[in-house]
Scaffold this motif. Sequence first.
Motif, mmCIF file in Angstrom:
data_model
loop_
_atom_site.group_PDB
_atom_site.id
_atom_site.type_symbol
_atom_site.label_atom_id
_atom_site.label_comp_id
_atom_site.label_asym_id
_atom_site.label_seq_id
_atom_site.Cartn_x
_atom_site.Cartn_y
_atom_site.Cartn_z
ATOM 1 N N LEU A 840 4.312 15.859 20.493
ATOM 2 C CA LEU A 840 3.595 14.670 21.000
ATOM 3 C C LEU A 840 2.093 14.816 20.758
ATOM 4 C CD1 LEU A 840 5.419 14.147 24.428
ATOM 5 C CD2 LEU A 840 5.665 12.760 22.360
ATOM 6 N N LEU A 841 1.599 16.049 20.964
ATOM 7 C CA LEU A 841 0.175 16.312 20.748
ATOM 8 C C LEU A 841 -0.177 16.100 19.271
ATOM 9 C CD1 LEU A 841 -2.643 17.421 21.479
ATOM 10 C CD2 LEU A 841 -1.714 19.731 21.222
ATOM 11 N N VAL A 842 0.646 16.651 18.366
ATOM 12 C CA VAL A 842 0.382 16.503 16.924
ATOM 13 C C VAL A 842 0.403 15.029 16.531
ATOM 14 C CG1 VAL A 842 1.277 17.016 14.620
ATOM 15 C CG2 VAL A 842 1.204 18.812 16.362
ATOM 16 N N GLN A 843 1.366 14.269 17.060
ATOM 17 C CA GLN A 843 1.450 12.838 16.742
ATOM 18 C C GLN A 843 0.190 12.092 17.208
ATOM 19 O OE1 GLN A 843 5.214 12.073 18.701
ATOM 20 N NE2 GLN A 843 6.280 11.773 16.743
ATOM 21 N N ALA A 844 -0.283 12.436 18.427
ATOM 22 C CA ALA A 844 -1.480 11.767 18.962
ATOM 23 C C ALA A 844 -2.707 12.089 18.105
ATOM 24 C CB ALA A 844 -1.719 12.191 20.412
ATOM 25 N N VAL A 845 -2.824 13.354 17.687
ATOM 26 C CA VAL A 845 -3.956 13.761 16.838
ATOM 27 C C VAL A 845 -3.898 13.034 15.495
ATOM 28 C CG1 VAL A 845 -4.933 15.712 15.535
ATOM 29 C CG2 VAL A 845 -4.326 16.002 17.936
ATOM 30 N N LEU A 846 -2.709 12.980 14.892
ATOM 31 C CA LEU A 846 -2.555 12.299 13.597
ATOM 32 C C LEU A 846 -2.837 10.807 13.719
ATOM 33 C CD1 LEU A 846 0.657 14.072 12.245
ATOM 34 C CD2 LEU A 846 -1.681 14.343 11.395
ATOM 35 N N GLU A 847 -2.429 10.232 14.849
ATOM 36 C CA GLU A 847 -2.695 8.803 15.079
ATOM 37 C C GLU A 847 -4.201 8.537 15.104
ATOM 38 O OE1 GLU A 847 -1.864 5.613 18.630
ATOM 39 O OE2 GLU A 847 -0.302 7.120 18.257
ATOM 40 N N GLY A 848 -4.943 9.430 15.779
ATOM 41 C CA GLY A 848 -6.407 9.292 15.817
ATOM 42 C C GLY A 848 -7.016 9.435 14.441
ATOM 43 N N ILE A 849 -6.532 10.435 13.677
ATOM 44 C CA ILE A 849 -7.057 10.655 12.321
ATOM 45 C C ILE A 849 -6.713 9.479 11.423
ATOM 46 C CG2 ILE A 849 -6.834 12.122 10.262
ATOM 47 C CD1 ILE A 849 -6.299 14.491 12.213
ATOM 48 N N TRP A 879 6.376 20.407 13.166
ATOM 49 C CA TRP A 879 5.869 19.168 13.780
ATOM 50 C C TRP A 879 5.174 18.269 12.758
ATOM 51 C CZ3 TRP A 879 3.327 22.475 18.144
ATOM 52 C CH2 TRP A 879 4.311 22.829 19.084
ATOM 53 N N LEU A 880 4.382 18.871 11.870
ATOM 54 C CA LEU A 880 3.671 18.072 10.865
ATOM 55 C C LEU A 880 4.674 17.356 9.961
ATOM 56 C CD1 LEU A 880 0.642 20.272 9.695
ATOM 57 C CD2 LEU A 880 0.523 18.021 10.746
ATOM 58 N N LYS A 881 5.704 18.097 9.533
ATOM 59 C CA LYS A 881 6.705 17.504 8.639
ATOM 60 C C LYS A 881 7.414 16.341 9.321
ATOM 61 C CE LYS A 881 10.610 18.776 5.708
ATOM 62 N NZ LYS A 881 11.541 19.857 5.304
ATOM 63 N N GLU A 882 7.821 16.551 10.593
ATOM 64 C CA GLU A 882 8.544 15.503 11.326
ATOM 65 C C GLU A 882 7.637 14.313 11.647
ATOM 66 O OE1 GLU A 882 10.182 17.369 14.754
ATOM 67 O OE2 GLU A 882 11.693 18.519 13.635
ATOM 68 N N ALA A 883 6.394 14.601 12.080
ATOM 69 C CA ALA A 883 5.487 13.520 12.488
ATOM 70 C C ALA A 883 5.067 12.662 11.309
ATOM 71 C CB ALA A 883 4.247 14.118 13.168
ATOM 72 N N LEU A 884 4.902 13.276 10.131
ATOM 73 C CA LEU A 884 4.417 12.523 8.965
ATOM 74 C C LEU A 884 5.538 11.858 8.178
ATOM 75 C CD1 LEU A 884 1.702 15.047 7.696
ATOM 76 C CD2 LEU A 884 1.275 12.784 8.685
ATOM 77 N N GLN A 885 6.803 12.093 8.586
ATOM 78 C CA GLN A 885 7.937 11.553 7.830
ATOM 79 C C GLN A 885 8.041 10.025 7.875
ATOM 80 O OE1 GLN A 885 11.591 13.495 8.833
ATOM 81 N NE2 GLN A 885 12.467 13.174 6.815
ATOM 82 N N PRO A 886 7.859 9.389 9.054
ATOM 83 C CA PRO A 886 8.039 7.926 9.107
ATOM 84 C C PRO A 886 7.081 7.202 8.157
ATOM 85 C CG PRO A 886 7.876 8.848 11.315
ATOM 86 C CD PRO A 886 7.527 9.938 10.366
ATOM 87 N N PRO A 887 7.583 6.243 7.364
ATOM 88 C CA PRO A 887 6.700 5.474 6.468
ATOM 89 C C PRO A 887 5.654 4.705 7.297
ATOM 90 C CG PRO A 887 9.017 5.070 5.985
ATOM 91 C CD PRO A 887 8.977 5.819 7.273
ATOM 92 N N GLY A 888 4.438 4.623 6.763
ATOM 93 C CA GLY A 888 3.387 3.857 7.457
ATOM 94 C C GLY A 888 2.674 4.636 8.542
ATOM 95 N N VAL A 894 -1.556 5.509 3.130
ATOM 96 C CA VAL A 894 -1.331 6.828 2.527
ATOM 97 C C VAL A 894 0.094 6.945 2.018
ATOM 98 C CG1 VAL A 894 -3.098 8.154 3.728
ATOM 99 C CG2 VAL A 894 -0.914 7.811 4.839
ATOM 100 N N THR A 895 0.231 7.592 0.875
ATOM 101 C CA THR A 895 1.548 7.797 0.277
ATOM 102 C C THR A 895 2.176 9.060 0.847
ATOM 103 O OG1 THR A 895 0.635 9.145 -1.510
ATOM 104 C CG2 THR A 895 0.704 6.759 -1.869
ATOM 105 N N ALA A 896 3.473 9.211 0.607
ATOM 106 C CA ALA A 896 4.185 10.411 1.056
ATOM 107 C C ALA A 896 3.586 11.660 0.401
ATOM 108 C CB ALA A 896 5.670 10.292 0.716
ATOM 109 N N GLU A 897 3.174 11.497 -0.861
ATOM 110 C CA GLU A 897 2.586 12.639 -1.582
ATOM 111 C C GLU A 897 1.258 13.053 -0.947
ATOM 112 O OE1 GLU A 897 1.141 13.788 -6.124
ATOM 113 O OE2 GLU A 897 1.904 11.772 -5.698
ATOM 114 N N GLN A 898 0.436 12.073 -0.572
ATOM 115 C CA GLN A 898 -0.852 12.387 0.073
ATOM 116 C C GLN A 898 -0.636 13.057 1.426
ATOM 117 O OE1 GLN A 898 -2.324 8.340 -0.234
ATOM 118 N NE2 GLN A 898 -4.024 8.984 -1.568
ATOM 119 N N LYS A 899 0.376 12.603 2.161
ATOM 120 C CA LYS A 899 0.672 13.211 3.466
ATOM 121 C C LYS A 899 1.137 14.655 3.285
ATOM 122 C CE LYS A 899 3.262 9.647 5.092
ATOM 123 N NZ LYS A 899 4.027 8.838 6.084
ATOM 124 N N ASP A 900 1.965 14.879 2.261
ATOM 125 C CA ASP A 900 2.464 16.227 1.993
ATOM 126 C C ASP A 900 1.311 17.165 1.610
ATOM 127 O OD1 ASP A 900 4.635 18.059 1.696
ATOM 128 O OD2 ASP A 900 4.295 17.959 -0.468
#
Length: 939
Positions: A840-849, A879-888, A894-900
């Motif tokens: 949840l913390l990683v998701q919140a941080v990524l949402e802010g970024i 956590w990074l892999k799971e949090a960044l998986q959903p499209p959008g 950002v593309t899937a490649e950029q997220k990876d």
Amino acid sequence: MEREREESREKRKNATGVETQIRKNKNLAQKWLMQAQVSPQAWQFCWALLSPDKVPEIQYFGASALHTKISRYWSDIPTDQYESLKTQLFSQIACFSSGSKMVLTRLCVALASLALNTMPEAWPGAVAEMVRVFQEEGGGVDGRARCLALLELLTVLPEEFQTSRLPQYRKGQVRGALGREWGSVCPLLQQLLRRADSPGAVKARVLRCLSSWVLLDVPLSESEGLVHDCFSALPDPELFDTAVEAIVNAISQPDSQRYVNTLLKLVPQVLALQDQLREAVQSGDMETCHGICRIAVTLGENHSRTLLEQVEHWQGFLALVNMIMFCTGIPGHYPVNETTSSLTLTFWYTLQDEIMSFELDRQTVYLQVYRPVYFQLVDVLLHKAQFPSDQEYASWSSDEKEQFRIYRVDISDTLMYVYEMLGAELLSNLYDKLGRLLTNTEQPTSWQHTEALLYGFQSIAETIDVNYSDVIPGLIGLIPRININNVQLADTVMFTIGALAEWLADHPVMLSSVLPLVLQALGNPDLSVSSVSTLKKICRECKYDLPPYATNIVAVSQEVLIKQIHKTSQCMWLMQALGFLLSALPVEDILRNLHSLITPYIQQLEKLADETPNPSNKLAIIHILGLLSNLFTTLDISKQDDESGEGSAPPVKTTPPPPGPNPVVVVLQQVFALIQTVLSKWLNDSQVVEAVCAIFEKSVKTLLHDFAPMVSQLSEMLGQMYSTIPQASALDLTRQMVHIFASETDHFPPIKALFELVTSVTLSIFQQGPRDHPDIVDSFMQLQAQVCFWFLISFTLGVLSLKFPEAPTVKSTCLFFTELLPHCSDVPPVARVVQEDGKLLVQAVLEGIGGGASRSLMDQFAEVLFCLNKHCFALLSVWLKEALQPPGFPSSRVTAEQKDTFSQQILRERVNKRRVKDIVKEFTLVCRGLHGTEYAAEY
């Protein structure tokens, strides 16, 4: 008549409506234009916008669009189009050389940007080609216009280099290429500047061009001839300013000190300006004084060491120093009659530093020459620091008075610095002058002269240890002899006494000479700041020598407080002074004085507590509470380490306090019920609650563990306050209590109960809607960061806080996580919570970024990711892999490649925090669609 007024009102209303609409349309248009500039279509429309039938504003936009595309989107341009783009720009510049100046400049900047992107490989000899193209006849453009256009192009080229976004390796290449092109520029500039028939406008542009090129570190030896030509241009009023700028830029380049022979040739040229300087002074020409002074100071300031080292030329440099001295002492009062003298002050610092940095034998030689110069400087500075006549000073504007005050502070700093060279002899010199002034009965002394000498003493004594000076007793003896008939003089007398407070602590017998002056000044509202601050210094430094004077000091202070002579801030200082004073008295005397001092305010507070709340009695309540808290800030009956002081870390107690309750605690216990009554009426007013909390917070900070008897009842009151109406100041006070008492067994139960209560209440606030209380969340997260060793709360609270729009709240929350996460390995409950809620913390941080938070917070988010990577690496990779998986998520851009790529970059950096911050900043720009735009340029 009524109808006309109505029509007039209607017109004004309509006009306002139109203006509002225009403003709205302007903002929309601005936004559209910015988008248009970066669009692929810009290449097509910008040339069309430059056609002669368009108005200059449209043409300017076309030229700006060209520059934007070339400077920021160079990679979009195919290499086979470089030549045609260059040819088109040359053609357009030729067309506009007789047209709009602003469009011409923008086109020149565009061509300059093209040159920087193509030199040296694709366009070798770019500058030589520019000169050749514009020197050729043709195009129906007259020679003067072509010449001015070429000079504009050559001027903007180095300026564009300074602001360009070239990669670092390219910057070095291009700088080298530009340096080699100086050979094409220099002869042209010399030719134009030396031709008798060159128009003034051309010569002015040549000087501007030289200014621009020397900023590229053109060797001074290679620009020497042109710099000499600049000196020749100084007598021409139209060229004076640009010639000064060119000379100053040329001789202030860091590399110029290598060219000793050139610098030595410049000294006589600068000295030759003295006649022009004196004429300017006599005629009141401030601009010319300013310019010549800038040249002299720049040469002296940048090259004093080099010129000092040329021992055989010592007379020339001494003459330059004396010329700068003339500028320092230029007649007139700053800033009304002159503005030049302030330019020279940093030179005197620099020269002194250089002299004192030589080895001892050379230093001795230089001191023989320059100590007399610095004694002269002291006289000059004290003369410049003198106030004008009362009549003239009264005619000054408030802005002029403020500038003069700042100027005197700069003089004070210079005098303090000069003391390091002249030492005790300087104080003796000032003392002798003051003594002669005050004992001379034949000549009447102006108060300004006396005040300036005292100001000199004060400047030195404020920051230098003068305890061993043998003139201070004489100075203290002279002070009562001063005829204080002026506010400025009285102020300086007060500040001088204050500056000598430490000396008085070592020589308490002298207190009786000056204390009556301070107490007398205390009753004068015009001397409010100086008298109160001086009394505070004396009470702080000399408190153990003040008991014989305590009754008198308290009586006078009470009187001025009751008469409300001073403004609020000075009243608070006065209470701090009394706190210091009372600290040194026996406990029974402290209690007696506290009783007489506080009783009138307690009675007033009782009366106010009975009244219906209104704005005027609110101010009175806050004022009384402020007086109490400031008194308790400094009232400490235990002796402390001398090195500790206000504003520092909690003081170190070196001797135990006397037995029995602390006097502050006694008073607080007596007024506790009254404070509760005030709170009950004003609990919904954050300012009153803050003022109440400040009393206890400052007492806790001062008394530390002596505050123990009040921990239980204060914890209970804080809990009731926060449960009824939660406020940030109550949390801040709780944090102080936790910091000092949570580790003590006796006080742990009430502190723990208070902490659990505020946690429970804050969690309920979060459930109701936390965004309405960012200040509470901010203070609460700071409290959590403070106590994460003892208590642990749900991660959910922090995760919610990260989504707040208020930056301070998010910063405090990030601080909480960076304090907590390192304990994953040594505190099992922390490890358990992080394992359960870390995603949840990683998701919140990524949402802010991804765009959910301000770009100013990216460093804080990066620190949380860095902490997670350092202390929970295995979990973070999942956590990074799971949090960044959903499209959008975290952004549709950002593309899937950029997220990876982002995920891999973060996981690789477990040591370099700076690199993680750069990765996060880069990723947030991509997420926001700002990567490569001018919005991102300064990021």
